[in-house]
Design a protein around this motif. Structure first.
Motif, PDB file in Angstrom:
ATOM      1  N   LYS A  52     -13.339 -34.376  54.446  1.00 27.94           N
ATOM      2  CA  LYS A  52     -13.362 -33.106  53.736  1.00 27.94           C
ATOM      3  C   LYS A  52     -12.799 -33.323  52.331  1.00 27.94           C
ATOM      4  N   LEU A  53     -13.507 -32.820  51.312  1.00 35.45           N
ATOM      5  CA  LEU A  53     -13.081 -32.966  49.923  1.00 35.45           C
ATOM      6  C   LEU A  53     -12.825 -31.595  49.313  1.00 35.45           C
ATOM      7  N   ILE A  54     -11.676 -31.459  48.654  1.00 34.78           N
ATOM      8  CA  ILE A  54     -11.368 -30.256  47.880  1.00 34.78           C
ATOM      9  C   ILE A  54     -10.835 -30.717  46.529  1.00 34.78           C
ATOM     10  N   SER A  55     -11.564 -30.424  45.458  1.00 32.76           N
ATOM     11  CA  SER A  55     -11.183 -30.878  44.121  1.00 32.76           C
ATOM     12  C   SER A  55     -10.604 -29.741  43.298  1.00 32.76           C
ATOM     13  N   SER A  56      -9.754 -30.118  42.361  1.00 34.57           N
ATOM     14  CA  SER A  56      -8.996 -29.141  41.580  1.00 34.57           C
ATOM     15  C   SER A  56      -9.880 -28.222  40.757  1.00 34.57           C
ATOM     16  N   GLY A  57     -11.011 -28.699  40.298  1.00 33.78           N
ATOM     17  CA  GLY A  57     -11.859 -27.896  39.429  1.00 33.78           C
ATOM     18  C   GLY A  57     -12.798 -26.968  40.161  1.00 33.78           C
ATOM     19  N   SER A  58     -12.775 -26.996  41.493  1.00 32.87           N
ATOM     20  CA  SER A  58     -13.735 -26.198  42.256  1.00 32.87           C
ATOM     21  C   SER A  58     -13.310 -24.748  42.415  1.00 32.87           C
ATOM     22  N   GLY A  59     -12.101 -24.424  41.953  1.00 31.92           N
ATOM     23  CA  GLY A  59     -11.688 -23.036  41.907  1.00 31.92           C
ATOM     24  C   GLY A  59     -11.231 -22.451  43.220  1.00 31.92           C
ATOM     25  N   THR A  60     -11.028 -23.287  44.238  1.00 34.67           N
ATOM     26  CA  THR A  60     -10.584 -22.759  45.517  1.00 34.67           C
ATOM     27  C   THR A  60      -9.821 -23.823  46.283  1.00 34.67           C
ATOM     28  N   THR A  61      -8.924 -23.381  47.131  1.00 33.61           N
ATOM     29  CA  THR A  61      -8.242 -24.271  48.071  1.00 33.61           C
ATOM     30  C   THR A  61      -8.604 -23.898  49.504  1.00 33.61           C
ATOM     31  N   ASP A  62      -9.582 -23.013  49.664  1.00 33.48           N
ATOM     32  CA  ASP A  62     -10.009 -22.566  50.979  1.00 33.48           C
ATOM     33  C   ASP A  62     -10.767 -23.698  51.671  1.00 33.48           C
ATOM     34  N   CYS A  87     -23.739 -33.840  54.803  1.00 31.01           N
ATOM     35  CA  CYS A  87     -22.708 -33.057  54.114  1.00 31.01           C
ATOM     36  C   CYS A  87     -23.091 -31.587  54.025  1.00 31.01           C
ATOM     37  N   THR A  88     -22.088 -30.735  54.176  1.00 32.67           N
ATOM     38  CA  THR A  88     -22.267 -29.303  54.004  1.00 32.67           C
ATOM     39  C   THR A  88     -21.114 -28.759  53.163  1.00 32.67           C
ATOM     40  N   GLY A  89     -21.290 -27.574  52.611  1.00 33.85           N
ATOM     41  CA  GLY A  89     -20.237 -26.965  51.821  1.00 33.85           C
ATOM     42  C   GLY A  89     -20.512 -27.063  50.336  1.00 33.85           C
ATOM     43  N   GLU A  90     -19.533 -26.673  49.548  1.00 32.98           N
ATOM     44  CA  GLU A  90     -19.692 -26.612  48.101  1.00 32.98           C
ATOM     45  C   GLU A  90     -19.484 -27.982  47.449  1.00 32.98           C
ATOM     46  N   ASP A  91     -20.297 -28.279  46.440  1.00 29.51           N
ATOM     47  CA  ASP A  91     -20.071 -29.487  45.646  1.00 29.51           C
ATOM     48  C   ASP A  91     -18.709 -29.394  44.978  1.00 29.51           C
ATOM     49  N   GLN A  92     -18.068 -30.540  44.845  1.00 31.59           N
ATOM     50  CA  GLN A  92     -16.715 -30.580  44.305  1.00 31.59           C
ATOM     51  C   GLN A  92     -16.716 -31.207  42.911  1.00 31.59           C
ATOM     52  N   TYR A  93     -15.807 -30.722  42.064  1.00 30.95           N
ATOM     53  CA  TYR A  93     -15.684 -31.294  40.724  1.00 30.95           C
ATOM     54  C   TYR A  93     -14.271 -31.094  40.208  1.00 30.95           C
ATOM     55  N   ALA A  94     -13.878 -31.980  39.326  1.00 29.93           N
ATOM     56  CA  ALA A  94     -12.604 -31.875  38.613  1.00 29.93           C
ATOM     57  C   ALA A  94     -12.933 -31.754  37.130  1.00 29.93           C
ATOM     58  N   ARG A  95     -12.230 -30.874  36.435  1.00 33.32           N
ATOM     59  CA  ARG A  95     -12.594 -30.580  35.047  1.00 33.32           C
ATOM     60  C   ARG A  95     -11.338 -30.318  34.220  1.00 33.32           C
ATOM     61  N   THR A  96     -11.374 -30.766  32.979  1.00 32.09           N
ATOM     62  CA  THR A  96     -10.303 -30.466  32.035  1.00 32.09           C
ATOM     63  C   THR A  96     -10.908 -30.262  30.655  1.00 32.09           C
ATOM     64  N   THR A  97     -10.157 -29.647  29.772  1.00 39.87           N
ATOM     65  CA  THR A  97     -10.582 -29.451  28.377  1.00 39.87           C
ATOM     66  C   THR A  97      -9.524 -30.064  27.467  1.00 39.87           C
ATOM     67  N   LEU A  98      -9.965 -30.980  26.611  1.00 35.99           N
ATOM     68  CA  LEU A  98      -9.039 -31.713  25.747  1.00 35.99           C
ATOM     69  C   LEU A  98      -9.493 -31.654  24.300  1.00 35.99           C
ATOM     70  N   ASN A  99      -8.542 -31.778  23.406  1.00 39.70           N
ATOM     71  CA  ASN A  99      -8.817 -32.008  21.990  1.00 39.70           C
ATOM     72  C   ASN A  99      -8.762 -33.506  21.725  1.00 39.70           C
ATOM     73  N   PRO A 100      -9.209 -33.968  20.570  1.00 37.05           N
ATOM     74  CA  PRO A 100      -8.944 -35.351  20.193  1.00 37.05           C
ATOM     75  C   PRO A 100      -7.442 -35.629  20.196  1.00 37.05           C
ATOM     76  N   SER A 101      -7.069 -36.848  20.419  1.00 38.72           N
ATOM     77  CA  SER A 101      -5.667 -37.275  20.459  1.00 38.72           C
ATOM     78  C   SER A 101      -4.882 -36.514  21.531  1.00 38.72           C
ATOM     79  N   ALA A 102      -5.471 -36.370  22.704  1.00 34.23           N
ATOM     80  CA  ALA A 102      -4.812 -35.644  23.795  1.00 34.23           C
ATOM     81  C   ALA A 102      -5.010 -36.403  25.107  1.00 34.23           C
ATOM     82  N   GLU A 103      -4.247 -35.979  26.121  1.00 29.95           N
ATOM     83  CA  GLU A 103      -4.357 -36.617  27.434  1.00 29.95           C
ATOM     84  C   GLU A 103      -4.104 -35.602  28.538  1.00 29.95           C
ATOM     85  N   ASP A 104      -4.679 -35.872  29.706  1.00 31.49           N
ATOM     86  CA  ASP A 104      -4.450 -35.047  30.899  1.00 31.49           C
ATOM     87  C   ASP A 104      -4.444 -35.984  32.101  1.00 31.49           C
ATOM     88  N   LYS A 105      -3.286 -36.075  32.755  1.00 32.69           N
ATOM     89  CA  LYS A 105      -3.149 -36.978  33.903  1.00 32.69           C
ATOM     90  C   LYS A 105      -2.675 -36.257  35.159  1.00 32.69           C
TER      91      LYS A 105
END
Length: 233
Positions: A52-62, A87-105
């Motif tokens: 089972k996969l639940i990714s942060s960008g999918s908008g749910t923890t259900d 496989c069944t269920g919603e496709d999973q994705y992780a997403r972030t928005t960055l500017n140049p010279s930035a990081e997200d870990k």
């Protein structure tokens, strides 16, 4: 005629005497003739595994909205047809928005839950979904964020990498790593060896880190990773 009768009478006397002299215990101790034959009863229980996969960008923890993959199945009756996960269920994705010279870990991650009835345990691995391109790429262009084998740091070490967090502070995987191509040596996310009972929703988490350069071109950069859970015998 008399001779025949005398023979019959004689046999009758002998038989009667024989019965009279036999010990009574002879009947109690002698078991009747019997044969034995062992017969083995075997029940073979097939191995099963699900993920089972639940990714942060999918908008749910259900958990009901997770992507759930069960044992691979063949899509046709042709034995040469490759098996693919069911496989069944919603496709999973992780997403972030960055500017140049930035990081997200920290904000992008996937929670992976594995269940199996194998007492040998299981191994969970991951690679990029592509055999030729493991960069984050603006589709149809040469603009990329390359995968790097170290912690992504804005400007200093721009790129993207993954870090395994399986709850074990001693794991060698708890460092930032480049994402291997499909067909290459996969990252071992977790190896659960010889559990004492069946495994239910055993949890691992993988973080995705991205750092941008000062001149990073604007756009949506994407890649896809694949997780594979395999039973151990």
């Amino acid at each position: 005629m008399s001779k025949v009768k005398s023979v019959i009478a004689g046999l009758g006397v002998i038989a009667g005497l024989g019965v009279a002299v036999l010990p009574l215990t002879t009947y109690a101790d002698d078991d009747p003739p019997a044969v034995t034959n062992p017969n083995q009863v075997t029940a073979v229980i097939g191995g099963a595994i699900s993920m089972k996969l639940i990714s942060s960008g999918s908008g749910t923890t259900d958990p009901d909205d997770a992507l759930i993959c069960n044992d691979p199945v063949r899509q046709s009756s042709d034995p040469q047809d490759p098996e693919v996960p069911s496989c069944t269920g919603e496709d999973q994705y992780a997403r972030t928005t960055l500017n140049p010279s930035a990081e997200d870990k920290t904000s992008m991650y996937t929670d992976i839950y594995v269940s199996t009835n194998s007492l040998g345990g299981y191994v969970l691995t991951m690679t990029d979904a592509s055999t030729t391109d493991n960069a984050l790429r603006i589709d149809g262009t040469n603009h990329t964020i390359a995968t790097i084998n170290r912690e992504p740091v804005a400007v200093t070490y721009p790129g993207w990498a993954v870090r395994v967090d399986d709850g074990d502070s001693n794991t060698a995987n708890d460092v930032w790593q480049a994402v291997p191509l499909k067909g290459g040596t996969p990252i071992e996310v977790r190896r659960n060896i010889a559990p004492t009972s069946t495994t239910t929703l055993d949890h691992s988490r993988v973080f995705y880190g991205v750092a941008t350069a000062s001149d990073q071109v604007s756009g949506t950069y994407q890649s896809t990773v694949t997780y594979t859970a395999t039973t151990l015998q």
